[in-house]
Design a protein around this motif. Sequence first.
Motif, PDB file in Angstrom:
ATOM      1  N   ALA A   1     -34.783   2.862  -4.015  1.00  0.00           N
ATOM      2  CA  ALA A   1     -34.043   2.240  -5.117  1.00  0.00           C
ATOM      3  C   ALA A   1     -33.767   3.246  -6.228  1.00  0.00           C
ATOM      4  CB  ALA A   1     -34.824   1.044  -5.662  1.00  0.00           C
ATOM      5  N   MET A   2     -34.767   4.070  -6.537  1.00  0.00           N
ATOM      6  CA  MET A   2     -34.600   5.069  -7.582  1.00  0.00           C
ATOM      7  C   MET A   2     -33.518   6.077  -7.179  1.00  0.00           C
ATOM      8  SD  MET A   2     -37.409   7.829  -8.864  1.00  0.00           S
ATOM      9  CE  MET A   2     -36.913   9.435  -9.449  1.00  0.00           C
ATOM     10  N   ALA A   3     -33.537   6.533  -5.919  1.00  0.00           N
ATOM     11  CA  ALA A   3     -32.541   7.508  -5.462  1.00  0.00           C
ATOM     12  C   ALA A   3     -31.139   6.919  -5.535  1.00  0.00           C
ATOM     13  CB  ALA A   3     -32.862   7.950  -4.036  1.00  0.00           C
ATOM     14  N   TRP A   4     -31.002   5.645  -5.206  1.00  0.00           N
ATOM     15  CA  TRP A   4     -29.689   4.991  -5.285  1.00  0.00           C
ATOM     16  C   TRP A   4     -29.178   4.971  -6.723  1.00  0.00           C
ATOM     17  CZ3 TRP A   4     -28.121   0.147  -7.445  1.00  0.00           C
ATOM     18  CH2 TRP A   4     -26.813  -0.233  -7.111  1.00  0.00           C
ATOM     19  N   VAL A   5     -30.041   4.615  -7.663  1.00  0.00           N
ATOM     20  CA  VAL A   5     -29.643   4.586  -9.077  1.00  0.00           C
ATOM     21  C   VAL A   5     -29.270   5.989  -9.553  1.00  0.00           C
ATOM     22  CG1 VAL A   5     -30.399   4.109 -11.438  1.00  0.00           C
ATOM     23  CG2 VAL A   5     -31.000   2.530  -9.596  1.00  0.00           C
ATOM     24  N   VAL A   6     -30.034   6.998  -9.135  1.00  0.00           N
ATOM     25  CA  VAL A   6     -29.712   8.380  -9.511  1.00  0.00           C
ATOM     26  C   VAL A   6     -28.316   8.742  -9.007  1.00  0.00           C
ATOM     27  CG1 VAL A   6     -30.299  10.814  -9.137  1.00  0.00           C
ATOM     28  CG2 VAL A   6     -32.104   9.161  -9.643  1.00  0.00           C
ATOM     29  N   GLY A   7     -27.978   8.323  -7.787  1.00  0.00           N
ATOM     30  CA  GLY A   7     -26.657   8.599  -7.245  1.00  0.00           C
ATOM     31  C   GLY A   7     -25.546   7.935  -8.048  1.00  0.00           C
TER      32      GLY A   7
ATOM     33  N   HIS B   1     -24.266  19.891 -10.250  1.00  0.00           N
ATOM     34  CA  HIS B   1     -24.698  20.526  -9.003  1.00  0.00           C
ATOM     35  C   HIS B   1     -25.463  19.481  -8.200  1.00  0.00           C
ATOM     36  CE1 HIS B   1     -23.832  24.835  -9.930  1.00  0.00           C
ATOM     37  NE2 HIS B   1     -23.838  24.355 -11.165  1.00  0.00           N
ATOM     38  N   LEU B   2     -25.545  19.699  -6.898  1.00  0.00           N
ATOM     39  CA  LEU B   2     -26.299  18.763  -6.058  1.00  0.00           C
ATOM     40  C   LEU B   2     -27.764  18.830  -6.449  1.00  0.00           C
ATOM     41  CD1 LEU B   2     -26.149  16.801  -3.642  1.00  0.00           C
ATOM     42  CD2 LEU B   2     -26.680  18.742  -2.158  1.00  0.00           C
ATOM     43  N   PRO B   3     -28.315  17.719  -6.972  1.00  0.00           N
ATOM     44  CA  PRO B   3     -29.721  17.759  -7.404  1.00  0.00           C
ATOM     45  C   PRO B   3     -30.675  17.823  -6.214  1.00  0.00           C
ATOM     46  CG  PRO B   3     -28.847  15.540  -7.624  1.00  0.00           C
ATOM     47  CD  PRO B   3     -27.690  16.416  -7.233  1.00  0.00           C
ATOM     48  N   ILE B   4     -31.893  18.269  -6.482  1.00  0.00           N
ATOM     49  CA  ILE B   4     -32.908  18.322  -5.430  1.00  0.00           C
ATOM     50  C   ILE B   4     -33.481  16.921  -5.254  1.00  0.00           C
ATOM     51  CG2 ILE B   4     -35.125  19.296  -4.742  1.00  0.00           C
ATOM     52  CD1 ILE B   4     -34.425  21.772  -6.375  1.00  0.00           C
ATOM     53  N   ILE B   5     -33.190  16.317  -4.109  1.00  0.00           N
ATOM     54  CA  ILE B   5     -33.627  14.956  -3.787  1.00  0.00           C
ATOM     55  C   ILE B   5     -34.572  15.031  -2.594  1.00  0.00           C
ATOM     56  CG2 ILE B   5     -32.864  12.624  -3.146  1.00  0.00           C
ATOM     57  CD1 ILE B   5     -31.723  13.470  -5.787  1.00  0.00           C
ATOM     58  N   PRO B   6     -35.720  14.335  -2.623  1.00  0.00           N
ATOM     59  CA  PRO B   6     -36.565  14.315  -1.432  1.00  0.00           C
ATOM     60  C   PRO B   6     -35.749  13.914  -0.204  1.00  0.00           C
ATOM     61  CG  PRO B   6     -37.706  13.289  -3.268  1.00  0.00           C
ATOM     62  CD  PRO B   6     -36.297  13.549  -3.738  1.00  0.00           C
ATOM     63  N   LYS B   7     -35.920  14.627   0.888  1.00  0.00           N
ATOM     64  CA  LYS B   7     -35.061  14.450   2.060  1.00  0.00           C
ATOM     65  C   LYS B   7     -35.010  13.006   2.536  1.00  0.00           C
ATOM     66  CE  LYS B   7     -34.039  16.497   6.567  1.00  0.00           C
ATOM     67  NZ  LYS B   7     -34.396  17.564   7.540  1.00  0.00           N
ATOM     68  N   GLU B   8     -36.143  12.297   2.460  1.00  0.00           N
ATOM     69  CA  GLU B   8     -36.165  10.930   2.986  1.00  0.00           C
ATOM     70  C   GLU B   8     -35.338   9.960   2.145  1.00  0.00           C
ATOM     71  OE1 GLU B   8     -40.243  11.420   0.858  1.00  0.00           O
ATOM     72  OE2 GLU B   8     -38.708  12.664   1.824  1.00  0.00           O
ATOM     73  N   PHE B   9     -34.940  10.391   0.945  1.00  0.00           N
ATOM     74  CA  PHE B   9     -34.156   9.516   0.073  1.00  0.00           C
ATOM     75  C   PHE B   9     -32.742  10.047  -0.179  1.00  0.00           C
ATOM     76  CE2 PHE B   9     -38.619   8.911  -1.584  1.00  0.00           C
ATOM     77  CZ  PHE B   9     -38.837   7.718  -0.934  1.00  0.00           C
ATOM     78  N   PHE B  10     -32.362  11.104   0.562  1.00  0.00           N
ATOM     79  CA  PHE B  10     -31.049  11.698   0.304  1.00  0.00           C
ATOM     80  C   PHE B  10     -29.915  10.707   0.541  1.00  0.00           C
ATOM     81  CE2 PHE B  10     -27.163  13.628   1.929  1.00  0.00           C
ATOM     82  CZ  PHE B  10     -26.801  14.403   0.841  1.00  0.00           C
ATOM     83  N   TRP B  11     -29.982   9.941   1.651  1.00  0.00           N
ATOM     84  CA  TRP B  11     -28.866   9.043   1.969  1.00  0.00           C
ATOM     85  C   TRP B  11     -28.798   7.884   0.985  1.00  0.00           C
ATOM     86  CZ3 TRP B  11     -25.494  11.375   4.674  1.00  0.00           C
ATOM     87  CH2 TRP B  11     -25.877  12.320   5.625  1.00  0.00           C
ATOM     88  N   ASP B  12     -29.925   7.501   0.410  1.00  0.00           N
ATOM     89  CA  ASP B  12     -29.895   6.474  -0.639  1.00  0.00           C
ATOM     90  C   ASP B  12     -29.181   7.029  -1.873  1.00  0.00           C
ATOM     91  OD1 ASP B  12     -31.679   4.373   0.635  1.00  0.00           O
ATOM     92  OD2 ASP B  12     -33.022   6.105   0.650  1.00  0.00           O
TER      93      ASP B  12
ATOM     94  N   TYR C   1     -26.025   3.543   5.154  1.00  0.00           N
ATOM     95  CA  TYR C   1     -26.483   2.161   5.076  1.00  0.00           C
ATOM     96  C   TYR C   1     -27.721   1.840   5.907  1.00  0.00           C
ATOM     97  CZ  TYR C   1     -22.237   1.156   2.517  1.00  0.00           C
ATOM     98  OH  TYR C   1     -21.260   1.144   1.560  1.00  0.00           O
ATOM     99  N   LYS C   2     -28.315   2.820   6.581  1.00  0.00           N
ATOM    100  CA  LYS C   2     -29.429   2.498   7.463  1.00  0.00           C
ATOM    101  C   LYS C   2     -30.640   1.973   6.709  1.00  0.00           C
ATOM    102  CE  LYS C   2     -31.074   7.314   7.695  1.00  0.00           C
ATOM    103  NZ  LYS C   2     -31.326   8.459   8.622  1.00  0.00           N
ATOM    104  N   ASN C   3     -30.853   2.383   5.461  1.00  0.00           N
ATOM    105  CA  ASN C   3     -31.997   1.896   4.685  1.00  0.00           C
ATOM    106  C   ASN C   3     -31.575   1.062   3.479  1.00  0.00           C
ATOM    107  OD1 ASN C   3     -33.957   3.212   6.303  1.00  0.00           O
ATOM    108  ND2 ASN C   3     -33.565   5.138   5.237  1.00  0.00           N
ATOM    109  N   ALA C   4     -30.314   0.649   3.463  1.00  0.00           N
ATOM    110  CA  ALA C   4     -29.801  -0.064   2.284  1.00  0.00           C
ATOM    111  C   ALA C   4     -30.300  -1.502   2.229  1.00  0.00           C
ATOM    112  CB  ALA C   4     -28.278  -0.051   2.295  1.00  0.00           C
ATOM    113  N   THR C   5     -30.375  -2.019   1.035  1.00  0.00           N
ATOM    114  CA  THR C   5     -30.689  -3.430   0.818  1.00  0.00           C
ATOM    115  C   THR C   5     -29.577  -4.027  -0.030  1.00  0.00           C
ATOM    116  OG1 THR C   5     -31.905  -3.048  -1.236  1.00  0.00           O
ATOM    117  CG2 THR C   5     -33.166  -2.913   0.820  1.00  0.00           C
TER     118      THR C   5
END
Length: 292
Positions: free
Chosen positions: A87-93, A177-188, A265-269
């Motif tokens: 959820a946090m990664a989505w908001v950051v995006g 610039h593309l921020p550093i996002i933990p890999k498991e949350f990149f798609w979010d 969308y694989k981990n989207a809610t």
Amino acid sequence: MKTATRIKLLGDLLSKGELSASDLARKLYPAAQYSQVSSIYRLVATHYPTYEKELRIRSEHLRRIRHAASLRCRVYDKTFFKHWSAAMAWVVGVIASDGCLYLKNEKPTLEIGSTDKDLVEKIQTLLSTDYKIIVKKTIRDGKQFKDTYQLDVYNCPEYFEFFDSLGIGPRKSLSLHLPIIPKEFFWDFLRGYVDGDGSICEYPRPLYGTQFQVSIHSGSKDFIVQLSQYIEKELQLRTSVYPSNGTFTIVFAGKKGQALGKNLYKNATIETSLERKYTMFQKWNSIEIRSH
């Protein structure tokens, strides 16, 4: 009240110089159930074109003054950006695309604005804030644009500090610039960015019929190039960056668009995706992949 009477009253009120567009609307349309700001602008543009710019500037100035004066110690989740989550990664995006960080009355402020009301409402819920969403109407040169829904989280130093650590700060549109996002949350993160400043649509293709397409836009060439390189590496897809009207775009069409969409969308809610864009992607997939 007849139009001619309204026009005369409008001229008298404009000459006083202290009323905003909403104030004028209440005086010109006293029986209206809501503030008919668009009607005010149409009257000004038609009969007092020299006042139109002045009225826009005055209305924005008064709106900011009144909004600042009404601010109180409101609630927001100060720890939301402390620990990474989907959820946090989505908001950051979303904020990386449709957000703004600036000082209001010398206080750090996070602003999220979008023509999609439900997008802003979802962020309001996730941030657990009671700051209100305001509606902004824009009419320029007699043309009315879509309403913008805006959420301002005022005096939020914790948010300012976090986004600064990611390199997302004031005037980010051209320097992002593309921020550093933990890999498991990149798609979010990327789903949030696409929800804010991307498009998911269908387009006609000669001989092949209608095809599915995902486009990602940015005013920052560095961001788009870095994003393109990351996606190429992760999905083994060739991408190209296209300049267009001062912005830069990556386009994923057909099978490339579907491959990207499945990762988005694989981990989207429901809480962390824009319904309108998800529905368009779902149209091109027979199996619903979003969790509930």
